[in-house]
Each structure stands twice: as C-alpha cells, then as structure tokens.
Motif scaffolding. Structure first.
Motif, short mmCIF file in Angstrom:
data_model
loop_
_atom_site.label_atom_id
_atom_site.label_comp_id
_atom_site.label_asym_id
_atom_site.label_seq_id
_atom_site.Cartn_x
_atom_site.Cartn_y
_atom_site.Cartn_z
N ASP A 110 0.83 -1.20 0.00
CA ASP A 110 0.00 0.00 0.00
C ASP A 110 0.87 1.26 0.00
O ASP A 110 1.90 1.31 0.69
CB ASP A 110 -0.92 -0.02 1.22
N ASP B 294 1.39 5.09 1.04
CA ASP B 294 0.91 6.06 2.03
C ASP B 294 0.72 7.40 1.32
O ASP B 294 1.66 8.18 1.16
CB ASP B 294 1.92 6.17 3.18
N LYS C 235 -5.92 10.59 6.44
CA LYS C 235 -5.88 9.25 7.01
C LYS C 235 -5.69 8.25 5.88
O LYS C 235 -6.53 8.16 4.98
CB LYS C 235 -7.19 8.94 7.76
N ASN C 236 -4.60 7.55 5.90
CA ASN C 236 -4.34 6.58 4.85
C ASN C 236 -5.18 5.32 5.07
O ASN C 236 -5.48 4.94 6.19
CB ASN C 236 -2.85 6.22 4.85
N LYS C 237 -5.58 4.71 3.94
CA LYS C 237 -6.28 3.43 3.99
C LYS C 237 -5.82 2.60 2.79
O LYS C 237 -5.23 3.15 1.84
CB LYS C 237 -7.79 3.62 3.97
N PRO C 238 -6.05 1.31 2.79
CA PRO C 238 -5.53 0.46 1.70
C PRO C 238 -5.98 0.95 0.32
O PRO C 238 -7.17 1.02 0.04
CB PRO C 238 -6.10 -0.92 2.02
N ASP D 293 -8.37 9.04 3.05
CA ASP D 293 -9.54 9.80 3.50
C ASP D 293 -9.08 11.14 4.03
O ASP D 293 -8.05 11.24 4.72
CB ASP D 293 -10.29 9.05 4.60
#
Length: 662
Positions: free
Chosen positions: A397, A399, A415-418, A422
C-alpha cells in the motif's frame, strides 16, 4: 325510297344514303361499312363496290369472301364448305357460280328487286361463249379489252363493245382501289429484343412476313448506330455496340406498295473482368425502354456496375471483431491483424480468435490480491492496483498522506487506507459551507517563531518549510525567513520566522506541522509568538518604546500613542506648553479628575480594537498558548481553541483591560 341528288337520307337502322348524282349513290353504315353503287348510262349496267373497315378483319363471309391473311379460305360457302383453288388463283367459273348461288338471299329478305325475266335465265360460261366465235374475232376482242376476260365476256354476251369497255373501266377502278386499300404492309415477327455486348459483334436475322405474299425488302433508318448494317433481301442485321450510350435502331420493312417501321428493344451488357451478363436484370432504361443496360454478376474480387472496380474484401468485416483488416493487391485477398490479447488464433491470424484468458478459471489467479491480471496470448502480466506499488506479484500500500497534496490544506486531516486516502475535517465548524473551520483572510498578519529540529542537517530546510506551509495553508501563508544560524540553541535546531494571516493562531500552525512531521525529516517542532522587542527585530525610533504584541509589536511613546509611519514619536502642543499649564492640569487630575479617569479607563476597554502589526496595540498575553499535539479532531466551535485578540489603552494609563473572544 325516292332519292335526291346532293341530299343525305338517314335510315332507321343506323345507316345513311347520299347520291352525288342520279346514277351514283353511296351508303354508309354505323359500323364503318361503305357501299358504292353506280349505273352505266345507256347500257343499263349496275356496278357496286364495298369498302370494309379494319374491324371486320376475320369476320366477313358471303360474296365478299373471308377477309383474313390466308387466301386459301376466301371462298367459304354458306354450308361451311371451302372452294378449293390452286396457287391462290380464283376457282373455276362454274364453281364461282355455285358459290354465288349458295349466298342467294331469298325473298322477301333480299334488298334487290327486279321483275321476273320473260325467258328463264340460262347462264353461259365464258368458255362456252368463246367457243361460239372464231379465234380471230376473240383475239381482236382481247386486244381491245386489254386482256380483260370480263370485258371480252360482256362484249360477246351483249354484242356491245362499249358495254364491255365499261366493264373494263369498272374492273380497273376496283383493282386500283384494292391495291391501295386492300394491301397489308409487312409485319415483323421477330426478334422483339436484341441482346448485345459492348465491343462484340451481333449477327441476327430480322424475320417479317407480308399478308399479301408480296416480296419484302429491309433497310435501316437514319440516324443509325455506327458499324451497323442489314441485308436488303434476307434481313440479316450486323451490329457491334461501342459503349452503353443510348442509341436507337429502326428497321424499315417494305413491300411493293407499303412499309412498316420496327424498333426492337436493345439490351446492352458491358461486364468486365470476367463478369456475367444478367439478361433478366435491367439496371438502366433509356429512350422509353427501347435501350436498356443490363446488370452484371461480378467475379470474385470485383465489384461495381460493370465489375470494373476491384472489390474491397474488408467491406464485409471478415476478421475477428475489432481486429483490423488489410486488403492485399490480389483481388479478394486480405490479411487480419493480431488477435486481441485475451484470445489466441487458430489457423489464419486474426481471422478466427478464441477466448484464452490466463487470468480466469480454469487457470488459477497468478497475481497478488491487490494486483490486476491482464492476459496476453499464452501469457499474462500482473500490475498493482492504483494506491499500491510493487511488481504485481507483491504489492504494498502507498501512504498517500506522505504527499501533502493528498488533502487540500491544514483544515483537513489525512488518514491513509488500503489503496486510497480519507480527508476529514480537523477543526469542525458548522458555519462554514463545507463544515470545516476556515475563513477568508482579514487585513494584516502575524509573525511567529518556528523552531525545527531536523533529523539531519539540510541546506534546503527553508524551501522545505515554505513548501509545507504553502500546501497546508495556501492563501493564509505569506512568507518565511531563516534566523541567523549562529543564534540557534542546538546543532540541528533551526529557527524560522513565518508571516501568516492575522486569523491564523500559532497553535493551528503547530498542530498541522506536528501532523505532517512524520513524512519529513522533522524530529521536533515548536511554534510560538515572536517577541520582536527582545529579539531586537522591532523598528522603533527613540523616544518611542517597543512593546510586544501577539504576532507583532507596537512602538509606544511615553505619554502619547501618536506615532508616525516610521514608528517614531510625534510632538504635540502639550509637549511645548508652560510648566504652569502642566501644574494646572495635574491639579485638576488629582483633585477632580481621578474619578472621571477611572470611568474613562473602564470605557476604553469596551472601545478597544483588533491589533495587527500596523494597527492598534493589542494586549500583551502573559502566557503563550502551548498545547500539545492531539491526534483527535478538534471542535473549532470550542471557545478554548479560539485565540484571544487584545485591547489595550495607552501604556501610561496603567489599566489592565478585559479580554474578549475573537
């Protein structure tokens, strides 16, 4: 009835009679039948001639015979028997006598009436009559009658040469009339259609017949097509069409008295490159259908009206869907491009393609779960999905928060997510359109001190800090500068001066820099108000005194707040007044004005205004706002998060003002 010369008499049965003289009358019937009757003066001889219209063709019987194109059935008796004749000559005289008696109309139906003869009529044939005279007399009489048997017969029977000559005149009149009106022009029977090919010779016979058995001759009318001829006696036509341009061919067929014109239908074919003429397929009509152009059945590889075009084999899209087709130089030949990546060919490349997806069952999925598999012929490729990096077999993933442009600015927290990111509000403010705390820039600005502890020494620290602040605060960040490195308190600690909009507090900047520091070489960071007076960065001209404010400073004169644009004191009239006046003023202040002064000080607090670098003097904050970094979202409407603007009267008044929220 009584007849009068020059008067037409109408009958009751659709006929009329008119006499041009007493000796000559004509009767005309409604059906078109015309009967002419005349009397020979002095000889009591009666003659008649009947003219029959075309509508009576094949419908006449009786003394006139059967009018048809066949001479053999002219003498049809009333009982249905035919009088035979040879070589189209009339029957013998005795047979003609029998023919006439068979059509005798009995009384009272007969229209002719005469008194009974005193002696019974015993008809004598011409042969019997000639045997009663010497050959010399008969021969002389033949010359006088110009060979007319009827004239000889009537002369010998009556003994009057004049009577015989009158019969000769009547016979010639009949022959002339019959020659004109009784002749039928030749009729062309075939061919009605002539087929021909361009640049190819046609030989065909025009067949015609004459109802009167007259000799026939053939000819062509002008204008006639070039290279065309016809045999005069046999009717053989020779013609070679040179193009499909319309032409008309008119054939004239003539007997000895009349002629007829015949225009056959010309059907022209001009098929090229081995094309076949379609004789039942007419594509173009000219000259009212007399000139027709035929269609062609083209050989493989050719097209067009006359098969003159090389057909494009790709028109029918013979290749697999979405595969490019390329025509070759040879007619009817083509090549196809490569089959799509997810298919394989069998035999001719691109012509037939079969599904062969290496990424789908029954094949196992060969790539990482966060990768995209693409089948290519007998192989496959793996590509990490957006938001991941790697070789497709292994994907990690990304960042996105490491890039400050992932979220718009400092009021959003990343806010990191796979595979994605966000962005949500860091400081909520329901009054804003997007629900996030922020506002437009008011006039003025604040100057803050930023201390950065870089993990490693870097010469481009200022550029890095400017880039971070420009992305996070956009139009709220003005400029930045670096403090003299010699004044730094640590080996890696570097101090900077930043100029922000007046509504941007230091804790707002510190919070943002703390959140993004993990993506840069920042170990620790501190943002606080800069005391320009202690740092000796203020520009105040003596006798003005420097006073620190939140985000700025003020130059204040002892006893007055009036300063000019250079922050220097301005002398007033009070400074030049006499000591007597000063004593008087002090007396008034001590004796009467102290209560009033206290009241004015209280009112001044309510009349205070916002302080900027170039505006009014704000109150001095005794303690800087030092809040630790909190990863939780802050409520922008919380009064505790709002920094205080300060109102201050003149320093000489020595009155502490109240604070109010901005």
């Amino acid at each position: 009835m009584n007849m009068f010369s020059g008067v037409a008499h109408l009958g009751e049965r659709d006929f009329a009679v008119r006499c041009v003289s007493v000796d000559r009358c004509a009767a005309v019937y409604a059906g078109g039948l015309h009967v002419l009757v005349w009397r020979v003066e002095g000889h009591r001889q009666l003659a008649a001639m009947v003219e029959v219209p075309q509508t009576f063709y094949n419908r006449t019987v009786g003394l006139m015979g059967l009018w048809s194109s066949n001479r053999a059935d002219d003498f049809l008796m009333s009982d249905g028997r035919l009088l035979s004749s040879s070589d189209f000559n009339p029957p013998s005289e005795d047979k003609l006598h029998q023919f006439g008696l068979s059509w005798t109309v009995p009384q009272p139906e007969s229209l002719l009436f005469s008194s009974p003869p005193l002696l019974p009529l015993d008809p004598i044939s011409t042969k019997e009559l000639l045997e009663g005279f010497s050959p010399d007399v008969v021969e002389e009489l033949r010359r006088t009658c110009q060979g007319s048997v009827q004239c000889v017969h009537d002369t010998l029977a009556s003994g009057s040469t004049d009577l015989g000559l009158q019969s000769l005149i009547a016979e010639k009149q009949y022959q002339n009339t019959a020659l004109i009106y009784g002749n039928t022009p030749p009729i062309v029977t075939e061919p009605t259609v002539i087929h021909a090919e361009v640049n190819s010779t046609v030989n065909i016979q025009i067949i015609a017949r004459d109802p009167n058995q007259d000799p026939i001759t053939y000819s062509l009318l002008f204008p006639r097509p070039p290279q065309t001829s016809i045999g005069s006696g046999d009717g053989y036509l020779t013609w070679m069409p040179l193009s499909t341009d319309p032409v008309q061919l008119t054939i004239k067929v003539t007997d000895r008295l009349s002629s007829s014109l015949f225009t056959p239908i010309l059907r022209i074919c001009n098929c090229l490159n081995g094309g076949t003429c379609l004789y039942d397929s007419v594509t173009e009509n000219y000259l009212q259908g007399k000139f027709q152009v035929l269609g062609c059945l083209c050989s493989k590889g050719f097209s067009g009206k006359f098969c003159g075009n090389v057909a494009d084999p790709c028109t029918g899209k013979p290749c697999y869907r979405d595969v490019q087709c390329q025509a070759e130089s040879r007619p009817g030949r083509f090549t196809c491009g490569q089959c799509p990546d997810s298919t394989v060919s069998s035999g001719k490349q691109g012509y037939k393609c079969f599904e062969h997806d290496m990424c789908m069952p029954p094949f196992t999925f060969p790539c990482h779960k966060d990768a995209i598999c693409t089948s290519t012929k007998q192989n496959y490729t793996c590509t990490c999905k957006p938001g991941y990096f790697g070789d497709g077999i292994n994907c990690t993933d990304i960042d996105e928060c490491a890039d400050l442009s992932a979220c718009p600015n400092a009021k959003y927290e990343c806010k990191n997510k796979p595979g994605s990111v966000d962005c949500f509000c860091r400081y909520e403010n329901p009054q804003e359109s997007d629900g996030c705390g922020d506002s437009g820039n008011p006039p003025g600005g604040n100057v803050f001190n930023v201390s950065v502890d870089w993990r490693r020494n870097r010469a481009d620290g200022l550029e890095q800090l400017v880039d971070i602040l420009s992305r996070g605060f956009q139009n709220k960040f003005y400029n930045a500068s670096r403090k003299d490195p010699g004044q730094s308190s640590g080996p890696r600690l570097v101090e900077y001066r930043i100029n922000m909009s007046s509504d941007t507090p230091h804790w707002y900047i510190r919070d943002y820099l703390a959140r993004v520091s993990s993506h840069y070489d920042i170990s620790t960071i501190e943002v606080d108000d800069l005391d320009e007076c202690k740092a000796k960065e203020a520009v105040c001209v003596h006798p003005a005194l420097c006073t620190n404010t939140y985000g700025g400073y003020r130059c204040v004169c002892n006893g007055t707040t009036d300063v000019d644009e250079a922050q220097s004191c301005v002398l007033t009239d009070r400074d030049t007044s006499s000591s007597t006046d000063l004593d008087l003023i002090l007396g008034l202040v001590l004796g009467i004005g102290i209560p009033l002064l206290l009241l004015l000080a209280a009112l001044a607090c309510f009349c205070c205004r916002k302080k900027t670098v170039s505006g009014d003097l704000p109150h001095l904050l005794t303690n800087q706002i030092q809040e630790p970094y909190n990863s939780q979202a802050l409520d922008f409407s919380d009064p505790a998060l709002h920094y205080m603007t300060h109102c201050s009267p003149r320093i000489i008044d020595n009155v502490t003002p109240r604070q109010r929220q901005r």
